[in-house]
Design a protein around this motif. Structure first.
Motif, PDB file in Angstrom:
ATOM      1  N   GLN A 186       0.823  -1.204   0.000  1.00 57.60           N
ATOM      2  CA  GLN A 186       0.000   0.000   0.000  1.00 57.60           C
ATOM      3  C   GLN A 186       0.863   1.261   0.000  1.00 57.60           C
ATOM      4  O   GLN A 186       0.492   2.281  -0.584  1.00 57.60           O
ATOM      5  CB  GLN A 186      -0.917   0.001   1.225  1.00 57.60           C
ATOM      6  CG  GLN A 186      -2.128   0.901   1.084  1.00 57.60           C
ATOM      7  CD  GLN A 186      -3.169   0.626   2.154  1.00 57.60           C
ATOM      8  OE1 GLN A 186      -2.831   0.247   3.272  1.00 57.60           O
ATOM      9  NE2 GLN A 186      -4.434   0.814   1.822  1.00 57.60           N
ATOM     10  N   LYS A 187       2.020   1.194   0.652  1.00 55.15           N
ATOM     11  CA  LYS A 187       2.919   2.347   0.670  1.00 55.15           C
ATOM     12  C   LYS A 187       3.640   2.525  -0.658  1.00 55.15           C
ATOM     13  O   LYS A 187       4.209   3.578  -0.920  1.00 55.15           O
ATOM     14  CB  LYS A 187       3.951   2.197   1.794  1.00 55.15           C
ATOM     15  CG  LYS A 187       3.379   2.426   3.194  1.00 55.15           C
ATOM     16  CD  LYS A 187       4.491   2.395   4.223  1.00 55.15           C
ATOM     17  CE  LYS A 187       3.992   2.842   5.589  1.00 55.15           C
ATOM     18  NZ  LYS A 187       3.107   1.846   6.220  1.00 55.15           N
ATOM     19  N   GLY A 188       3.631   1.486  -1.470  1.00 55.90           N
ATOM     20  CA  GLY A 188       4.299   1.566  -2.755  1.00 55.90           C
ATOM     21  C   GLY A 188       5.775   1.222  -2.673  1.00 55.90           C
ATOM     22  O   GLY A 188       6.325   0.953  -1.612  1.00 55.90           O
ATOM     23  N   LYS A 189       6.400   1.236  -3.826  1.00 54.12           N
ATOM     24  CA  LYS A 189       7.814   0.884  -3.948  1.00 54.12           C
ATOM     25  C   LYS A 189       8.679   1.769  -3.039  1.00 54.12           C
ATOM     26  O   LYS A 189       8.398   2.952  -2.862  1.00 54.12           O
ATOM     27  CB  LYS A 189       8.243   1.036  -5.414  1.00 54.12           C
ATOM     28  CG  LYS A 189       9.613   0.504  -5.739  1.00 54.12           C
ATOM     29  CD  LYS A 189       9.807   0.401  -7.244  1.00 54.12           C
ATOM     30  CE  LYS A 189       9.762   1.731  -7.933  1.00 54.12           C
ATOM     31  NZ  LYS A 189      10.118   1.629  -9.377  1.00 54.12           N
ATOM     32  N   TYR A 190       9.716   1.148  -2.473  1.00 55.14           N
ATOM     33  CA  TYR A 190      10.624   1.871  -1.583  1.00 55.14           C
ATOM     34  C   TYR A 190      11.068   3.194  -2.193  1.00 55.14           C
ATOM     35  O   TYR A 190      11.482   3.263  -3.348  1.00 55.14           O
ATOM     36  CB  TYR A 190      11.859   1.011  -1.279  1.00 55.14           C
ATOM     37  CG  TYR A 190      12.966   1.769  -0.572  1.00 55.14           C
ATOM     38  CD1 TYR A 190      12.887   2.016   0.793  1.00 55.14           C
ATOM     39  CD2 TYR A 190      14.074   2.238  -1.275  1.00 55.14           C
ATOM     40  CE1 TYR A 190      13.896   2.722   1.444  1.00 55.14           C
ATOM     41  CE2 TYR A 190      15.093   2.939  -0.621  1.00 55.14           C
ATOM     42  CZ  TYR A 190      14.991   3.180   0.729  1.00 55.14           C
ATOM     43  OH  TYR A 190      15.986   3.870   1.370  1.00 55.14           O
ATOM     44  N   HIS A 191      10.976   4.243  -1.376  1.00 54.19           N
ATOM     45  CA  HIS A 191      11.396   5.581  -1.791  1.00 54.19           C
ATOM     46  C   HIS A 191      12.316   6.134  -0.702  1.00 54.19           C
ATOM     47  O   HIS A 191      11.921   6.231   0.463  1.00 54.19           O
ATOM     48  CB  HIS A 191      10.184   6.483  -1.983  1.00 54.19           C
ATOM     49  CG  HIS A 191      10.508   7.816  -2.591  1.00 54.19           C
ATOM     50  ND1 HIS A 191      11.030   8.868  -1.863  1.00 54.19           N
ATOM     51  CD2 HIS A 191      10.385   8.266  -3.881  1.00 54.19           C
ATOM     52  CE1 HIS A 191      11.203   9.907  -2.660  1.00 54.19           C
ATOM     53  NE2 HIS A 191      10.825   9.576  -3.874  1.00 54.19           N
ATOM     54  N   LYS A 192      13.532   6.495  -1.090  1.00 52.20           N
ATOM     55  CA  LYS A 192      14.545   6.865  -0.096  1.00 52.20           C
ATOM     56  C   LYS A 192      14.098   8.021   0.784  1.00 52.20           C
ATOM     57  O   LYS A 192      14.266   7.983   2.005  1.00 52.20           O
ATOM     58  CB  LYS A 192      15.859   7.212  -0.799  1.00 52.20           C
ATOM     59  CG  LYS A 192      17.029   7.396   0.154  1.00 52.20           C
ATOM     60  CD  LYS A 192      18.351   7.226  -0.559  1.00 52.20           C
ATOM     61  CE  LYS A 192      19.513   7.089   0.407  1.00 52.20           C
ATOM     62  NZ  LYS A 192      20.709   6.560  -0.214  1.00 52.20           N
ATOM     63  N   ILE A 193      13.519   9.052   0.203  1.00 50.48           N
ATOM     64  CA  ILE A 193      13.146  10.225   0.991  1.00 50.48           C
ATOM     65  C   ILE A 193      11.876   9.959   1.786  1.00 50.48           C
ATOM     66  O   ILE A 193      11.784  10.277   2.976  1.00 50.48           O
ATOM     67  CB  ILE A 193      12.961  11.462   0.084  1.00 50.48           C
ATOM     68  CG1 ILE A 193      14.245  11.739  -0.712  1.00 50.48           C
ATOM     69  CG2 ILE A 193      12.571  12.681   0.914  1.00 50.48           C
ATOM     70  CD1 ILE A 193      15.479  11.926   0.138  1.00 50.48           C
ATOM     71  N   LYS A 194      10.887   9.314   1.161  1.00 48.92           N
ATOM     72  CA  LYS A 194       9.611   9.093   1.844  1.00 48.92           C
ATOM     73  C   LYS A 194       9.686   8.020   2.923  1.00 48.92           C
ATOM     74  O   LYS A 194       9.024   8.113   3.953  1.00 48.92           O
ATOM     75  CB  LYS A 194       8.536   8.696   0.820  1.00 48.92           C
ATOM     76  CG  LYS A 194       8.145   9.791  -0.147  1.00 48.92           C
ATOM     77  CD  LYS A 194       7.104   9.266  -1.124  1.00 48.92           C
ATOM     78  CE  LYS A 194       6.722  10.324  -2.150  1.00 48.92           C
ATOM     79  NZ  LYS A 194       5.774   9.779  -3.156  1.00 48.92           N
ATOM     80  N   HIS A 195      10.481   6.975   2.692  1.00 46.49           N
ATOM     81  CA  HIS A 195      10.432   5.802   3.573  1.00 46.49           C
ATOM     82  C   HIS A 195      11.641   5.617   4.479  1.00 46.49           C
ATOM     83  O   HIS A 195      11.519   5.029   5.551  1.00 46.49           O
ATOM     84  CB  HIS A 195      10.252   4.531   2.726  1.00 46.49           C
ATOM     85  CG  HIS A 195       9.015   4.528   1.906  1.00 46.49           C
ATOM     86  ND1 HIS A 195       8.817   3.654   0.847  1.00 46.49           N
ATOM     87  CD2 HIS A 195       7.882   5.281   1.964  1.00 46.49           C
ATOM     88  CE1 HIS A 195       7.633   3.870   0.299  1.00 46.49           C
ATOM     89  NE2 HIS A 195       7.056   4.859   0.951  1.00 46.49           N
ATOM     90  N   ALA A 196      12.810   6.076   4.056  1.00 45.80           N
ATOM     91  CA  ALA A 196      14.041   5.757   4.794  1.00 45.80           C
ATOM     92  C   ALA A 196      14.015   6.277   6.219  1.00 45.80           C
ATOM     93  O   ALA A 196      14.469   5.607   7.149  1.00 45.80           O
ATOM     94  CB  ALA A 196      15.260   6.306   4.047  1.00 45.80           C
TER      95      ALA A 196
END
Length: 205
Positions: A161-171
């Motif tokens: 649901q959060k979508g593909k890993y994104h360095k700024i959004k998820h890290a």
């Protein structure tokens, strides 16, 4: 006394450096707490590109007499040499003459290797649709190429649901969730970072 860590990372958006710093600040909490016990000042700076990070590191070293100034960057490739400074001198042509190797540290081969090291935290964060079975199972994750780490992380998270890993959004949030000891067990250079800095801090009067 002060400790200043200059770290590679942070995107072009104004708040991206601050977001990544929040996550890494939590991940390095044990080192930060050791500083506070000594009543030292703690500074962690996300500098953007690796060249910018090196420049900030060099400037701080030149202008600070009472600080332990630390460089923390991706290795980008497998580290075959024992000394991180030698690896970076060969890979980036950076000059570390006169610099103690204890303040040169690597995320091998990339920061995402540390994130992949704790599949349980990833599963808890991404929830339904997360595919942990595609992540590398090597005990020593530093043997896995940077591109393979990135591809595995994308495949594992793209159906969530959060979508593909994104360095700024998820890290930032992932760095607050992953188990530090789990990462240290699977990433020898992460263990070196903790061991070396804690030793430096505790040995200073």
């Amino acid at each position: 006394m002060n400790i200043a860590i200059y770290m590679e990372g942070g995107g072009p958006k104004p708040n991206s450096h601050a977001l990544l710093r929040q996550g890494m600040d939590a991940f390095l909490a044990e080192i930060k707490d050791a500083c506070r016990k000594k009543r030292w000042n703690w500074k962690l700076v996300c500098c953007g590109t690796r060249d910018e990070t090196y420049k900030h590191f060099e400037n701080e070293r030149a202008n600070s007499d009472d600080s332990i100034v630390v460089l923390l960057v991706d290795s980008e490739t497998r580290v075959d040499m024992s000394a991180p400074a030698a690896h970076l001198a060969a890979h980036d042509q950076w000059d570390f003459q006169g610099v103690d190797d204890d303040v040169i540290h690597l995320m091998v081969q990339t920061m995402e290797t540390w994130i992949v090291a704790d599949p349980d935290a990833l599963r808890a964060y991404y929830g339904q649709g997360f595919r942990g079975n595609v992540l590398p199972r090597h005990q020593n994750l530093e043997e896995v190429n940077k591109s393979d780490i990135g591809q595995a992380l994308n495949l594992a998270t793209q159906g969530t649901q959060k979508g593909k890993y994104h360095k700024i959004k998820h890290a930032r949030e992932l760095l607050q969730l992953i188990n530090t000891m789990t990462v240290r067990e699977r990433c020898p250079h992460c263990e070196r970072l903790f061991e070396t800095l804690l030793q430096l801090i505790n040995s200073e009067e």
